[in-house]
Design an enzyme around this catalytic site. Structure first.
Site, PDB file in Angstrom:
ATOM      1  N   CYS A 197       0.838  -1.208   0.000  1.00 20.46           N
ATOM      2  CA  CYS A 197       0.000   0.000   0.000  1.00 20.46           C
ATOM      3  C   CYS A 197       0.871   1.256   0.000  1.00 20.46           C
ATOM      4  CB  CYS A 197      -0.981  -0.047   1.169  1.00 20.46           C
ATOM      5  SG  CYS A 197      -2.381   1.064   0.971  1.00 20.46           S
ATOM      6  N   GLU A 217      -0.861  -8.615   5.135  1.00 23.31           N
ATOM      7  CA  GLU A 217      -0.654  -8.713   6.591  1.00 23.31           C
ATOM      8  C   GLU A 217      -1.962  -8.611   7.361  1.00 23.31           C
ATOM      9  OE1 GLU A 217      -0.421  -6.041   4.900  1.00 23.31           O
ATOM     10  OE2 GLU A 217      -0.768  -4.245   6.109  1.00 23.31           O
ATOM     11  N   HIS A 249      -3.436  -5.694   1.188  1.00 30.11           N
ATOM     12  CA  HIS A 249      -2.758  -5.875   2.473  1.00 30.11           C
ATOM     13  C   HIS A 249      -2.696  -7.346   2.892  1.00 30.11           C
ATOM     14  CE1 HIS A 249      -2.386  -1.679   3.872  1.00 30.11           C
ATOM     15  NE2 HIS A 249      -3.432  -1.465   3.099  1.00 30.11           N
TER      16      HIS A 249
END
Lengths: 81, 229
Positions: B86, B195, B193
């Site tokens: 990002c 994560e 994302h």
């Protein structure tokens, strides 16, 4: 001297902000408005005077930090104080 | 410590990234302040998401000049593994470690959804065989509209540097591009994302396979299974 840098999206690059502002202008009745682009201005003071050295320093500042050459164009104006 | 997670003022996915890498994947990771040197033992770097320096000027424009970036450029030039997520992707583009730039979403809106993605056969790690043909990962960005000039774009496509494409383009990104890598295959950038998609209580868990693919060169252990909730 006073420096004003004008940064604008490249003409070949889509400008979603400009498109949204244009839409808003049209909805206010200004239907003939076209080609709205939204950029930014950066103003600052620096010592020295308009010279080729100053201009190359300003190019260095503009090309990378103040504008991204992939998507933006810039120009600057120098005003002697 | 094997994985450095660079922390800029305004980063806000740094702790999530550290948790995913350290606690879920079990690879020792540490957050490293942007004014520090990159630790010599670093084997991989994550440039996390967020709003570094408030997104002032442009997303990533100021972070690009942070002191740690010269170490990061050297690390990448020597073949070190770098992943930008990002805002991290935006920073890597601004820094010239990846080509192109990320513009305002064409819809003007901030987009925050679990986004369906198509996997490209980019290399052995980032392949349909390894990741499956499709993924779902969270996206959360206002400037994810990937742009590059025509010659850069045709190089990206010809070299198989596109990792992921949006299935249903949320931001106007050219060729539906959601993630790319550099030609030598050690610098990766993506808007989704991974994560945020690693725990059994997350709505999706496809981040695990993506992170495992990225960390494969430094990972000694086998792929990580989800911990029971």
């Amino acid at each position: 001297m006073k420096v004003t840098v004008f940064v604008s999206p490249k003409t070949t690059v889509l400008d979603p902000q400009g498109a949204a502002v244009e839409q808003a202008m049209k909805s206010l009745g200004h239907e003939s408005v076209e080609g709205v682009r939204v950029g930014k201005t950066v103003t600052f003071e620096m010592p020295g005077e308009d010279s080729p050295e100053t201009r190359s320093k300003l190019d260095e500042l503009c090309d990378g930090l103040l504008s991204n050459p992939v998507i933006e164009d810039y120009r600057f104006e120098i005003e002697q104080g | 410590m094997k994985v450095a997670i660079i922390q800029f003022p305004g980063s806000n996915c740094d702790w999530d990234a550290e948790h995913a890498v350290n606690d879920v994947l079990g690879i020792p990771a540490k957050r490293i302040w942007h004014k520090s040197r990159l630790p010599t033992e670093t084997e991989a770097v994550v440039v996390p998401g967020g709003f570094s320096f408030g997104d002032y000027l442009r997303c990533g424009a100021i972070a690009r000049f942070s002191p740690i970036m010269s170490d990061l450029k050297e690390f990448a030039a020597k073949g070190g593994q770098v992943l930008g997520i990002c805002n991290g992707f935006q920073i890597l583009c601004e820094a010239g470690l990846l080509p192109g730039a990320l513009l305002r979403n064409d819809c003007i809106e901030f987009r925050c959804v679990n986004q369906p993605l198509r996997v490209e056969d980019s290399n052995e790690r980032f392949s349909r065989e390894n990741l499956g043909p499709t993924l779902s990962l969270p996206i959360a960005h206002g400037e994810g509209n990937f742009r590059a000039d025509d010659s850069v774009l045709s190089d990206l496509e010809a070299n198989g540097q596109v990792l992921l494409r949006y299935d249903g383009n949320p931001n106007g990104s050219v060729n539906d591009i959601a993630g790319i890598r550099n030609p030598s295959g050690n610098v990766y950038g993506m808007m989704p994302h991974p994560e945020r998609a690693v725990e059994s209580h997350h709505p999706v868990q496809d981040g695990l396979s993506v992170l495992n693919a990225f960390f494969e060169p430094i990972q000694k252990t086998q792929s990580v299974e989800l911990s029971p909730s």
